[in-house]
Design a protein around this motif. Sequence first.
Motif, PDB file in Angstrom:
ATOM      1  N   ARG A 190       0.871  -1.145  -0.142  1.00 24.09           N
ATOM      2  CA  ARG A 190       0.016   0.149   0.034  1.00 24.09           C
ATOM      3  C   ARG A 190       0.832   1.193   0.005  1.00 24.09           C
ATOM      4  O   ARG A 190       0.632   2.209  -0.749  1.00 24.09           O
ATOM      5  N   GLN A 191       1.970   1.237   0.961  1.00 23.73           N
ATOM      6  CA  GLN A 191       2.765   2.255   0.825  1.00 23.73           C
ATOM      7  C   GLN A 191       3.605   2.472  -0.477  1.00 23.73           C
ATOM      8  O   GLN A 191       3.967   3.725  -0.574  1.00 23.73           O
ATOM      9  N   LEU A 192       3.795   1.491  -1.227  1.00 23.87           N
ATOM     10  CA  LEU A 192       4.522   1.658  -2.466  1.00 23.87           C
ATOM     11  C   LEU A 192       3.794   2.502  -3.495  1.00 23.87           C
ATOM     12  O   LEU A 192       4.117   3.171  -4.170  1.00 23.87           O
ATOM     13  N   ARG A 193       2.274   1.954  -3.583  1.00 22.62           N
ATOM     14  CA  ARG A 193       1.272   2.589  -4.517  1.00 22.62           C
ATOM     15  C   ARG A 193       0.655   3.635  -4.195  1.00 22.62           C
ATOM     16  O   ARG A 193       0.226   4.298  -5.122  1.00 22.62           O
ATOM     17  N   GLU A 194       0.386   3.758  -2.996  1.00 23.64           N
ATOM     18  CA  GLU A 194      -0.599   4.973  -2.523  1.00 23.64           C
ATOM     19  C   GLU A 194       0.039   6.327  -2.908  1.00 23.64           C
ATOM     20  O   GLU A 194      -0.967   7.138  -3.265  1.00 23.64           O
ATOM     21  N   PRO A 195       1.127   6.708  -2.799  1.00 22.47           N
ATOM     22  CA  PRO A 195       1.708   8.224  -2.906  1.00 22.47           C
ATOM     23  C   PRO A 195       1.429   8.386  -4.458  1.00 22.47           C
ATOM     24  O   PRO A 195       0.921   9.646  -4.801  1.00 22.47           O
ATOM     25  N   ALA A 196       1.642   7.572  -5.557  1.00 24.87           N
ATOM     26  CA  ALA A 196       1.273   8.002  -6.805  1.00 24.87           C
ATOM     27  C   ALA A 196      -0.181   8.188  -6.934  1.00 24.87           C
ATOM     28  O   ALA A 196      -0.536   8.967  -7.886  1.00 24.87           O
ATOM     29  N   LEU A 197      -1.022   7.376  -6.587  1.00 27.10           N
ATOM     30  CA  LEU A 197      -2.425   7.516  -6.773  1.00 27.10           C
ATOM     31  C   LEU A 197      -2.939   8.673  -6.169  1.00 27.10           C
ATOM     32  O   LEU A 197      -3.654   9.331  -6.727  1.00 27.10           O
ATOM     33  N   LEU A 198      -2.378   8.901  -5.037  1.00 28.06           N
ATOM     34  CA  LEU A 198      -2.955  10.100  -4.219  1.00 28.06           C
ATOM     35  C   LEU A 198      -2.351  11.618  -5.219  1.00 28.06           C
ATOM     36  O   LEU A 198      -3.251  12.446  -5.413  1.00 28.06           O
ATOM     37  N   SER A 199      -1.296  11.490  -5.716  1.00 27.58           N
ATOM     38  CA  SER A 199      -0.792  12.437  -6.231  1.00 27.58           C
ATOM     39  C   SER A 199      -1.491  12.608  -7.754  1.00 27.58           C
ATOM     40  O   SER A 199      -2.038  13.699  -8.093  1.00 27.58           O
ATOM     41  N   LYS A 200      -1.783  11.414  -8.359  1.00 23.90           N
ATOM     42  CA  LYS A 200      -2.643  11.516  -9.647  1.00 23.90           C
ATOM     43  C   LYS A 200      -4.056  11.981  -9.383  1.00 23.90           C
ATOM     44  O   LYS A 200      -4.677  12.936 -10.081  1.00 23.90           O
ATOM     45  N   ARG A 201      -4.603  11.648  -8.162  1.00 23.16           N
ATOM     46  CA  ARG A 201      -5.979  11.990  -7.780  1.00 23.16           C
ATOM     47  C   ARG A 201      -6.023  13.497  -7.574  1.00 23.16           C
ATOM     48  O   ARG A 201      -6.942  14.267  -8.183  1.00 23.16           O
ATOM     49  N   ALA A 202      -5.018  13.991  -6.873  1.00 24.39           N
ATOM     50  CA  ALA A 202      -4.890  15.540  -6.592  1.00 24.39           C
ATOM     51  C   ALA A 202      -5.060  16.124  -7.754  1.00 24.39           C
ATOM     52  O   ALA A 202      -5.550  17.180  -7.994  1.00 24.39           O
ATOM     53  N   THR A 203      -4.201  15.825  -8.781  1.00 26.71           N
ATOM     54  CA  THR A 203      -3.826  16.382 -10.197  1.00 26.71           C
ATOM     55  C   THR A 203      -5.210  16.462 -10.750  1.00 26.71           C
ATOM     56  O   THR A 203      -5.769  17.513 -11.466  1.00 26.71           O
ATOM     57  N   VAL A 204      -5.975  15.347 -11.057  1.00 23.53           N
ATOM     58  CA  VAL A 204      -6.996  15.220 -11.499  1.00 23.53           C
ATOM     59  C   VAL A 204      -8.226  15.981 -11.054  1.00 23.53           C
ATOM     60  O   VAL A 204      -8.982  16.734 -11.684  1.00 23.53           O
ATOM     61  N   GLU A 205      -8.322  16.041  -9.720  1.00 26.43           N
ATOM     62  CA  GLU A 205      -9.376  16.743  -8.946  1.00 26.43           C
ATOM     63  C   GLU A 205      -9.013  18.283  -9.122  1.00 26.43           C
ATOM     64  O   GLU A 205     -10.083  18.970  -9.315  1.00 26.43           O
ATOM     65  N   ALA A 206      -7.977  18.700  -9.157  1.00 24.16           N
ATOM     66  CA  ALA A 206      -7.513  20.110  -9.634  1.00 24.16           C
ATOM     67  C   ALA A 206      -7.940  20.424 -10.935  1.00 24.16           C
ATOM     68  O   ALA A 206      -8.525  21.528 -11.125  1.00 24.16           O
ATOM     69  N   TRP A 207      -7.705  19.611 -11.737  1.00 24.39           N
ATOM     70  CA  TRP A 207      -8.013  19.977 -13.223  1.00 24.39           C
ATOM     71  C   TRP A 207      -9.772  19.901 -13.264  1.00 24.39           C
ATOM     72  O   TRP A 207     -10.329  20.905 -13.856  1.00 24.39           O
ATOM     73  N   LEU A 208     -10.378  19.024 -12.602  1.00 20.36           N
ATOM     74  CA  LEU A 208     -11.877  19.029 -12.717  1.00 20.36           C
ATOM     75  C   LEU A 208     -12.258  20.304 -12.167  1.00 20.36           C
ATOM     76  O   LEU A 208     -13.552  20.753 -12.476  1.00 20.36           O
ATOM     77  N   THR A 209     -11.876  20.671 -10.774  1.00 18.89           N
ATOM     78  CA  THR A 209     -12.601  21.950 -10.326  1.00 18.89           C
ATOM     79  C   THR A 209     -12.211  23.209 -11.178  1.00 18.89           C
ATOM     80  O   THR A 209     -12.918  23.965 -11.320  1.00 18.89           O
ATOM     81  N   ARG A 210     -11.027  23.207 -11.726  1.00 18.95           N
ATOM     82  CA  ARG A 210     -10.726  24.167 -12.637  1.00 18.95           C
ATOM     83  C   ARG A 210     -11.689  24.248 -13.829  1.00 18.95           C
ATOM     84  O   ARG A 210     -12.171  24.943 -14.412  1.00 18.95           O
ATOM     85  N   GLU A 211     -11.856  22.969 -14.596  1.00 21.36           N
ATOM     86  CA  GLU A 211     -12.566  22.799 -15.771  1.00 21.36           C
ATOM     87  C   GLU A 211     -14.002  23.154 -15.237  1.00 21.36           C
ATOM     88  O   GLU A 211     -14.854  23.475 -16.305  1.00 21.36           O
ATOM     89  N   ALA A 212     -14.629  22.726 -14.231  1.00 22.82           N
ATOM     90  CA  ALA A 212     -15.904  23.037 -13.886  1.00 22.82           C
ATOM     91  C   ALA A 212     -16.253  24.474 -14.045  1.00 22.82           C
ATOM     92  O   ALA A 212     -17.225  24.727 -14.321  1.00 22.82           O
ATOM     93  N   ASN A 213     -15.233  25.011 -13.370  1.00 15.14           N
ATOM     94  CA  ASN A 213     -15.376  26.649 -13.242  1.00 15.14           C
ATOM     95  C   ASN A 213     -15.558  27.325 -14.745  1.00 15.14           C
ATOM     96  O   ASN A 213     -16.263  28.070 -15.205  1.00 15.14           O
ATOM     97  N   THR A 214     -14.656  26.448 -15.630  1.00 15.32           N
ATOM     98  CA  THR A 214     -14.610  26.815 -17.116  1.00 15.32           C
ATOM     99  C   THR A 214     -15.970  26.421 -17.686  1.00 15.32           C
ATOM    100  O   THR A 214     -16.312  27.348 -18.465  1.00 15.32           O
TER     101      THR A 214
END
Length: 786
Positions: A197-221
């Motif tokens: 879990r410790q090996l794979r979780e950081p990458a997924l959390l980073s990817k989720r943060a990037t996608v959510e940031a894009w979604l928030t920005r794109e929702a406003n757009t």
Amino acid sequence: MAVWIQAQQLQGDALHQMQSLYGQHFPIEVRHYLSQWIEGQLWDAIDLENPQEEFKAKRLLDSLIQELQNKAEHQVGEDGFLLKIKLGHYASQLKSTYDRCPLELVRCIKHILYTEQRLVREATNSSSPVGGMMDSMSQKYQQINQAFEELRLLTQDTENDLRKLQHNQEYFIIQYQESLRIQAQLTSLATLPPADRQLREPALLSKRATVEAWLTREANTLQKYRLDLAEKHQKTLQLLRKQQTIILDDELIQWKRRQQLAGNGGPPEGGLDILQSWCEKLAETIWQNRQQIRRAEHLRQQLPIPGPIEELLNELNSTITDIISALVTSTFIIEKQPPQVLKTQTKFAATVRLLVGGKLNVHMNPPQVKATIISEQQAKALLKNENTRNDSSGEILNNNCVMEYHQTTGTLSAHFRNMSLKRIKRSDRRGAESVTEEKFTILFESQFSVGSNELVFQVKTLSLPVVVIVHGSQDNNATATVLWDNAFAEPGRVPFLVPDKVLWPQLCDAINMKYKAEVQSNRGLSEENLVFLAQKAFSSSSNNPDDYRSMTMTWSQFNRESLPGRNFTFWQWFDGVMELTKKHLKPHWNDGAILGFVNKQQAQDMLMSKPNGTFLLRFSDSEIGGITIAWVAENPNKAGERMVWNLMPYTTKDFSIRSLADRISDLNHLLFLYPDRPKDEVFSKYYTPPLSKAVDGYVKPQIKQVVPEFATVNPDPASGNPTYMDQGASPAPVNHPHAYGIYPPMSDSMLDTDGDFDLDDTMDVARHVEELLRRPVESQWGGQQS
């Protein structure tokens, strides 16, 4: 280069605009085959606002028709045969459309040429104007067409934005699904050993943060895109409302006003094909925007994002529904009005039309139209949206008709051809109001489905007011009610209010229009004629037109109260003049041979300065539909004194026996038509041709008019005593056979003390002549013929 050659090279929307100029009102084939002739005429030399220019327009119309007929005659071969038929049909169609309103043809062609020149100029990026055809009508048409072009561009822009929004939203949904997948992976990590879990979780959390940031920005757009699109739609709808107001509240109302004046004899309303093309463009643009708004609403439902967009879209949807509702209900019109004086038990017709029927595919489910007659009070209640569903004021037979779509003209209309008013139910009348002052209207109603039954509209339209009569004797007074209503009704009035009094010049315009139409003459009422009518209407002696400009005439003075000393109203007298002129005197009125509107004293003043035998024709003051001859001659009772004589008035009944021209021919003491024209020069072309010779030994009798005091005196060689002779033949150079009616002098004058002619005595003489003519030729005429 000729404009038509350049116009045929237009592309895209410019070509579409050029093609939309043509239709049933002016076929494009006529423009094509007569292009050189059309462009060679001086259309801009005719002032459309000057009715006196109508004869120039008529000449151009006749020339156009002649050119078409010539072109048709020179077609040969198989294809030429079809073209010959088509061009001949167009010649007849143009004559039928514009014969009574040739200025409308000029207006139409000027608009076509100006628009073609503008389109060619814009296509070639030329700034120099081609010709001076810019009149007010062309400017107005140009503004309307420019607004349509702006609407087209706006609608295209929002269509592009909508597609972009849809594309972005679809990509957003894909990314949103990706975020859900990442979240699912993170959730599944709970089942893995801690090391994994410790090996794979950081990458997924980073990817989720990037996608959510894009979604928030794109929702406003996306929200901004939606708001921008809604604002653009608001701007489009604002311009649509403005354009629709110009077309429906200005142009269509003006067309209806012209239709109302046409009921008084004004020129045909015309211009309905152009109005339909505008209404169809409105319908097309409105429907495109409505579909865009519905698609935007669908996108919002697919991806709800908190914000004001839901309320904005609801408002836009409501607004565009109101706009299309106003368009459909306002363009349900009466193309051909029912007769405004409607007699019971008599067949009549009417035509209703939906100007947007073709574009909105209403004809796919042909609607039925129902006609009902309703009273003035019921019409008021209807416009207040009060329930009058089952109310009517009579029974109309054949009052249902299905609307038909005509592919060639693109019109959706219902033709009521055989309606008949079986009975009428009258209301209680007010005060002095008579049945011929009571107004009804024909209500036409239907139901239209638009856009696969998305919208259903109940539509209604009222005819111009009608007056119902049961006998022809009521026609005169009913026509007065209709004339007053058509002339003086205000736009948007409460049914069917009209002013009780109007300025005299306004009434003059109305009766002059009616007179010209009824008599079918370009010679209307002159200022002198109108002064005479003012003197009669107001019991005045002033000859100054300015004295009457600010005077008003009430409805009662017009057709309720009798003229002083008479048993008829002003209108009844005037209508009698129109009827007599229309039926028996039209050519003489057109020739200027009838002064008509002159009283007895004026006639005397005019004639006393002229030589004996000078005469004029004036309408009778004392009799409805009468005309009399006034002439100057010696007074037989006082040597050396001259006086003016007035013949007893002729009426329609008299002219059904013998025409005016023949009666004037009979009276040899009438020499010059006032002021100094020899009578034969004016009337001889209307004299009845000479009778044929006797057949089988019989002589055909003739009726001749005589006035004994003024019959030709001819000495009788046998007795040496003078006898009075009225010569049946017209004076030279008209060649009539010699047929003389001879009778002894009569001591009793046929002229009464007022100088009026006694028709009964005259008919006695006519019968005497007829009796003489029936006797054997040898005994009656032996020795009398030269």
